[in-house]
Scaffold this motif. Structure first.
Motif, PDB file in Angstrom:
ATOM      1  N   ALA A 129       8.275  15.252  -8.480  1.00  0.00           N
ATOM      2  CA  ALA A 129       8.313  13.735  -7.070  1.00  0.00           C
ATOM      3  C   ALA A 129       8.697  13.219  -8.100  1.00  0.00           C
ATOM      4  CB  ALA A 129       6.766  13.482  -6.822  1.00  0.00           C
ATOM      5  N   ILE A 130       9.367  11.886  -7.702  1.00  0.00           N
ATOM      6  CA  ILE A 130       9.733  11.067  -7.844  1.00  0.00           C
ATOM      7  C   ILE A 130      10.142   9.832  -7.404  1.00  0.00           C
ATOM      8  CG2 ILE A 130      11.970  11.382  -7.899  1.00  0.00           C
ATOM      9  CD1 ILE A 130      13.517  10.412 -10.713  1.00  0.00           C
ATOM     10  N   TYR A 131       9.291   8.249  -7.807  1.00  0.00           N
ATOM     11  CA  TYR A 131       9.413   6.971  -6.794  1.00  0.00           C
ATOM     12  C   TYR A 131      10.307   6.195  -6.684  1.00  0.00           C
ATOM     13  CZ  TYR A 131       6.879   3.732  -4.383  1.00  0.00           C
ATOM     14  OH  TYR A 131       6.948   2.782  -3.539  1.00  0.00           O
ATOM     15  N   LEU A 132      10.678   6.162  -6.120  1.00  0.00           N
ATOM     16  CA  LEU A 132      11.776   5.361  -5.687  1.00  0.00           C
ATOM     17  C   LEU A 132      11.480   3.787  -4.974  1.00  0.00           C
ATOM     18  CD1 LEU A 132      15.568   4.381  -5.746  1.00  0.00           C
ATOM     19  CD2 LEU A 132      15.373   5.620  -3.482  1.00  0.00           C
ATOM     20  N   PRO A 133      11.431   2.483  -5.436  1.00  0.00           N
ATOM     21  CA  PRO A 133      10.676   1.286  -5.193  1.00  0.00           C
ATOM     22  C   PRO A 133      11.873   0.628  -4.395  1.00  0.00           C
ATOM     23  CG  PRO A 133      10.913   1.738  -7.467  1.00  0.00           C
ATOM     24  CD  PRO A 133      11.512   2.730  -7.521  1.00  0.00           C
ATOM     25  N   LYS A 185       0.920  -1.399   0.204  1.00  0.00           N
ATOM     26  CA  LYS A 185      -0.027  -0.107  -0.439  1.00  0.00           C
ATOM     27  C   LYS A 185       0.681   0.848  -0.355  1.00  0.00           C
ATOM     28  CE  LYS A 185      -3.223  -3.094   0.420  1.00  0.00           C
ATOM     29  NZ  LYS A 185      -2.057  -4.058   0.591  1.00  0.00           N
ATOM     30  N   SER A 186       1.854   1.077   0.306  1.00  0.00           N
ATOM     31  CA  SER A 186       2.837   2.398   0.176  1.00  0.00           C
ATOM     32  C   SER A 186       3.307   3.016  -1.721  1.00  0.00           C
ATOM     33  CB  SER A 186       4.127   2.190   0.760  1.00  0.00           C
ATOM     34  OG  SER A 186       4.742   0.920   0.001  1.00  0.00           O
ATOM     35  N   THR A 187       3.456   2.539  -2.000  1.00  0.00           N
ATOM     36  CA  THR A 187       3.110   3.000  -3.810  1.00  0.00           C
ATOM     37  C   THR A 187       1.903   3.786  -3.888  1.00  0.00           C
ATOM     38  OG1 THR A 187       5.106   0.762  -3.950  1.00  0.00           O
ATOM     39  CG2 THR A 187       3.829   2.552  -5.837  1.00  0.00           C
ATOM     40  N   PRO A 188       0.790   3.120  -3.665  1.00  0.00           N
ATOM     41  CA  PRO A 188      -0.449   3.351  -4.293  1.00  0.00           C
ATOM     42  C   PRO A 188       0.135   4.636  -2.888  1.00  0.00           C
ATOM     43  CG  PRO A 188      -1.373   2.011  -3.186  1.00  0.00           C
ATOM     44  CD  PRO A 188       0.407   1.886  -3.566  1.00  0.00           C
ATOM     45  N   GLY A 189      -0.516   4.698  -1.600  1.00  0.00           N
ATOM     46  CA  GLY A 189      -0.400   5.699  -0.415  1.00  0.00           C
ATOM     47  C   GLY A 189       0.733   6.972  -1.166  1.00  0.00           C
ATOM     48  N   LEU A 190       1.585   6.833  -1.457  1.00  0.00           N
ATOM     49  CA  LEU A 190       2.458   7.875  -1.270  1.00  0.00           C
ATOM     50  C   LEU A 190       2.108   8.684  -2.815  1.00  0.00           C
ATOM     51  CD1 LEU A 190       5.875   6.374  -0.795  1.00  0.00           C
ATOM     52  CD2 LEU A 190       5.077   7.749   0.646  1.00  0.00           C
ATOM     53  N   LEU A 191       2.199   7.868  -4.251  1.00  0.00           N
ATOM     54  CA  LEU A 191       1.834   8.493  -4.670  1.00  0.00           C
ATOM     55  C   LEU A 191       0.578   9.032  -4.833  1.00  0.00           C
ATOM     56  CD1 LEU A 191       3.272   5.753  -7.791  1.00  0.00           C
ATOM     57  CD2 LEU A 191       4.191   8.021  -7.187  1.00  0.00           C
ATOM     58  N   ILE A 246       3.331  -0.763 -12.042  1.00  0.00           N
ATOM     59  CA  ILE A 246       2.744   0.246 -12.508  1.00  0.00           C
ATOM     60  C   ILE A 246       3.192   1.672 -12.205  1.00  0.00           C
ATOM     61  CG2 ILE A 246       0.671   1.311 -11.847  1.00  0.00           C
ATOM     62  CD1 ILE A 246      -0.475  -1.321 -11.285  1.00  0.00           C
ATOM     63  N   ALA A 247       3.854   1.909 -11.994  1.00  0.00           N
ATOM     64  CA  ALA A 247       4.396   3.268 -11.074  1.00  0.00           C
ATOM     65  C   ALA A 247       5.281   3.794 -11.925  1.00  0.00           C
ATOM     66  CB  ALA A 247       4.561   3.454  -9.871  1.00  0.00           C
ATOM     67  N   GLU A 248       6.290   2.233 -12.488  1.00  0.00           N
ATOM     68  CA  GLU A 248       6.915   3.252 -13.939  1.00  0.00           C
ATOM     69  C   GLU A 248       6.363   2.922 -14.727  1.00  0.00           C
ATOM     70  OE1 GLU A 248      10.951   1.635 -15.623  1.00  0.00           O
ATOM     71  OE2 GLU A 248      10.696   0.560 -13.845  1.00  0.00           O
ATOM     72  N   ALA A 249       5.618   1.810 -15.194  1.00  0.00           N
ATOM     73  CA  ALA A 249       5.076   2.417 -16.069  1.00  0.00           C
ATOM     74  C   ALA A 249       3.535   3.151 -16.511  1.00  0.00           C
ATOM     75  CB  ALA A 249       4.149   1.329 -16.497  1.00  0.00           C
ATOM     76  N   CYS A 250       3.560   4.423 -15.728  1.00  0.00           N
ATOM     77  CA  CYS A 250       2.302   5.669 -15.467  1.00  0.00           C
ATOM     78  C   CYS A 250       4.019   6.813 -15.624  1.00  0.00           C
ATOM     79  CB  CYS A 250       1.432   5.845 -14.512  1.00  0.00           C
ATOM     80  SG  CYS A 250       2.368   5.733 -13.177  1.00  0.00           S
ATOM     81  N   GLY A 251       4.998   6.388 -15.015  1.00  0.00           N
ATOM     82  CA  GLY A 251       5.191   7.438 -15.447  1.00  0.00           C
ATOM     83  C   GLY A 251       6.561   7.791 -14.162  1.00  0.00           C
ATOM     84  N   MET A 252       6.306   7.359 -13.365  1.00  0.00           N
ATOM     85  CA  MET A 252       6.731   8.055 -11.996  1.00  0.00           C
ATOM     86  C   MET A 252       8.245   7.820 -11.999  1.00  0.00           C
ATOM     87  SD  MET A 252       4.304  10.278 -11.287  1.00  0.00           S
ATOM     88  CE  MET A 252       5.102  10.764 -10.003  1.00  0.00           C
ATOM     89  N   VAL A 253       9.049   6.785 -11.813  1.00  0.00           N
ATOM     90  CA  VAL A 253      10.206   5.845 -11.505  1.00  0.00           C
ATOM     91  C   VAL A 253      11.388   6.063 -12.443  1.00  0.00           C
ATOM     92  CG1 VAL A 253      10.848   3.724 -10.945  1.00  0.00           C
ATOM     93  CG2 VAL A 253       8.938   3.902 -10.197  1.00  0.00           C
ATOM     94  N   LEU A 254      12.726   6.257 -12.243  1.00  0.00           N
ATOM     95  CA  LEU A 254      13.743   6.131 -13.546  1.00  0.00           C
ATOM     96  C   LEU A 254      13.609   4.448 -14.801  1.00  0.00           C
ATOM     97  CD1 LEU A 254      16.765   8.174 -11.141  1.00  0.00           C
ATOM     98  CD2 LEU A 254      15.234   8.922 -13.621  1.00  0.00           C
ATOM     99  N   PRO A 255      14.042   4.855 -15.456  1.00  0.00           N
ATOM    100  CA  PRO A 255      13.802   3.346 -16.572  1.00  0.00           C
ATOM    101  C   PRO A 255      14.908   2.413 -16.117  1.00  0.00           C
ATOM    102  CG  PRO A 255      14.189   5.556 -17.592  1.00  0.00           C
ATOM    103  CD  PRO A 255      14.657   6.021 -16.085  1.00  0.00           C
ATOM    104  N   GLY A 256      13.871   1.683 -15.518  1.00  0.00           N
ATOM    105  CA  GLY A 256      14.440  -0.083 -15.211  1.00  0.00           C
ATOM    106  C   GLY A 256      14.458  -0.279 -13.590  1.00  0.00           C
ATOM    107  N   GLY A 257      14.005   0.616 -13.135  1.00  0.00           N
ATOM    108  CA  GLY A 257      14.118   1.243 -11.419  1.00  0.00           C
ATOM    109  C   GLY A 257      13.077  -0.273 -10.881  1.00  0.00           C
TER     110      GLY A 257
END
Length: 599
Positions: A165-169, A149-155, A232-243
């Motif tokens: 903002a940028i997401y770090l998995p 839930k941390s990924t959707p919660g933060l985003l 999903i976070a990467e696919a919608c553009g919020m993570v650096l490529p491959g991250g």
């Protein structure tokens, strides 16, 4: 072992591309943090003096972007155990790029320990993130999460606040191991628990599984909700490529943390905000990637909520459309039968998978790298085409999930056909209905209870309000009687969720939920339930007249909460098909929240 794939050139190294001109860069005077630190007045004197009280010098913040690092580390969050030190790598990157890092801790929503369910607190994290970013003197944010839930919660929170903002998995953990056998989070827990209940393994064996299934920090290494949501976070553009594929214990994850820190500083100067990235096309990319990866059923709820926070009207029909179009090519448990996220990473990771389905993607979508999806995945290779299959050789011919509708679920429900016994794709059988989890659990352990292989095991009052919080009870345990007959699957039905690491013929997210009087509340033991996954239907074979009689006799259950956050939750939580967001956090609800007054 296959060669570890390299990440693509970073945003700071790459050519900006021919598709767009260099973005106009903001000036230091336009920084949001300057409202706190810049003016020559008494209030800003207070801000500056308190920063100096902590040992900072004016040179550290003057003319520099202040970057919030929203860190969901805690001593009871095993998935994020490395964040206590990884945050220093993020800070290093921010400092290298000329920013000023400040760490802002947030609730960790630990899937392993938080009860009754982390789903109760996803929206709390979203609200906390939004308000942390709004109330503090920050210009951009690195969001550190990964557990379900941390990924959707933060985003959700960062999207509503809408500063760069940028997401770090967190990254997946290493493979589990027991007696030379590879273990996968969740999937093998359920498998060996059933074997223990069936008398096939010993208590000592079970202890060995317990000690070997989680061998490092990081998120579940199956294609559970964690890996689904970071993809999903990467696919919608919020993570650096491959991250989203990088393993938590890999040195590449340290480099990813530092690069995320460097990149967010540039994003502030570019004013590259979430809502400039999160278009409808970006969310369609996310759905396509989710279907191809063999995603968790939870993807539907979280992605709908995330998209609607960005002002994009994504719904169940979009998932159904892509389910018919994009096959499962990620051969990772539980949809796959052998590989785990470590194998997926070595095989080429998310960039390899996205390149294989590029015909289903909008390649012109902008990402946090400053480049498009097409540029990010250009030249990506697959090093093991059994782990990441080509479209011509999928592990399942349609997408991971299917949306069913009918008189049991007029607003929809979801099933994961890629991870179930295929004989239940079309099935009719008598319902065995339970109103609460303890009574259901007691019955499945009672070998005299009249379950049959055709029975449809039903749990209700487990939805967003009824659970409360829609817990992951949806992979209802197999009756011990059927396990001892050698059976390992049956049709199961609930308004709950299930772990993305789970498998089986489980119909989930029935909407509207039974607790508020949805049709599931009217189902009785012995009624015939029929599903047809190909036709996308689910019905109870009960006449409309009989259903009306039952509805007239139905009484709502007592309230779950009378005070506190739980009271607010049950008053404002939306249904599963709407993303389970709070109604008052919708983009169309009221006027936009103003920036805080600095006085």
């Amino acid at each position: 072992m296959p060669e570890t794939p390299d990440l693509p050139p970073t945003a700071l190294e790459a050519d900006p591309g021919e598709h767009s001109a260099q973005p106009k860069r903001r000036s230091a005077e336009e920084l949001r943090s300057r409202r706190w630190f810049g003016p020559a007045d008494l209030r800003s004197f207070g801000h500056r003096s308190r920063a100096m009280q902590m040992g900072y010098s004016p040179e550290e913040w003057t003319g520099r972007p202040v970057i919030a690092i929203v860190n969901t580390w805690s001593d009871l969050q095993p998935c994020h155990a490395h964040f206590k030190t990884r945050v220093e790598d993020v800070k290093r990157g921010i400092l290298m790029a000329g920013g000023f890092p400040v760490e802002l801790p947030a609730i960790s929503v630990s899937e392993s320990f938080v009860k009754p369910t982390t789903m109760m607190y996803r929206n709390m994290l979203a609200m906390e993130t939004e308000e942390l970013l709004r109330s503090h003197p920050v210009d951009g944010a690195v969001l550190m999460g990964g557990c379900d839930k941390s990924t959707p919660g933060l985003l959700l929170g960062a999207t509503s606040m809408n500063i760069p903002a940028i997401y770090l998995p967190a990254g997946p953990m290493l493979r589990g191991n027991w007696q030379g056998k590879t273990l996968g989070s969740g999937s093998d827990s359920w498998k060996y628990w059933d074997e223990l209940r069936a008398g096939k393994i010993t208590d000592q064996d079970w202890l060995g599984v317990e000690g070997g299934i989680a061998r490092s920090y990081g998120t579940c290494m199956t294609m559970g909700t964690a890996s689904t949501m970071t993809a999903i976070a990467e696919a919608c553009g919020m993570v650096l490529p491959g991250g989203s594929s990088v393993l938590a214990a890999d040195a590449g994850h340290i480099r990813l943390a530092s690069e995320s820190g460097r990149r967010i500083v540039e994003m502030v100067w570019e004013d590259l905000t979430p809502q400039k990235i999160q278009s409808r096309k970006a969310y369609e990319n996310a759905i396509a990637v989710a279907m191809a990866m063999g995603c968790s059923t939870n993807a539907i709820i979280h992605l709908i909520a995330m998209a609607r926070r960005a002002g994009q009207d994504i719904g169940l029909d979009d998932f159904e459309r892509y389910s018919r179009r994009v096959p499962v090519i990620g051969n990772v448990r539980p949809s796959g039968n052998q590989y785990l996220m470590e194998d997926f990473f070595y095989a080429g990771g998310i960039r390899g998978l996205m390149n294989n389905i590029r015909e289903h993607l909008h390649l012109d979508c902008l990402t946090v790298s400053g480049r498009t999806v097409g540029e990010n995945i250009e030249g990506a290779k697959v090093y093991n085409d059994d782990v990441i299959r080509p479209l011509s050789n999928p592990i399942y011919g349609q997408g991971s999930l299917a949306v069913l509708k009918g008189n049991l679920a007029p607003s929809g429900c979801v099933i994961k056909p890629a991870a179930m016994d295929q004989k239940f794709l079309k099935h009719s059988g008598p319902a065995v209905v339970f109103d609460d989890y303890p009574s259901m659990k007691k019955a499945v352990d009672d070998e005299s209870y009249p379950f049959t292989p055709d029975s449809v095991l039903v749990l209700r009052n487990a939805g967003p309000q009824g659970g409360p919080g829609m817990p992951e009870w949806g992979m209802l345990p197999m009756p011990k009687k059927l396990l001892k007959m050698g059976l390992r699957d049956m049709l199961r039905l609930s308004d709950a969720r299930m772990s993305g690491t789970s498998y089986g013929a489980c119909v989930l997210h029935v909407a509207p939920e039974s607790y508020i009087g949805g049709p599931l509340a009217l189902l009785r033991t012995g009624d015939i339930v029929s599903i047809d996954v190909e036709a996308r239907t689910i019905d109870m074979e009960v006449s409309d007249e009989e259903l009306e009689r039952r509805r007239a006799a139905w009484a709502p259950p007592p309230a779950r909460f009378e005070r506190g956050y739980g009271f607010m939750f049950t008053k404002h939580i939306q249904q599963a098909d709407e993303g389970c967001d709070f109604d008052f956090l919708r983009t169309e609800f009221g006027a936009p929240v103003p920036e805080p007054v600095i006085y």
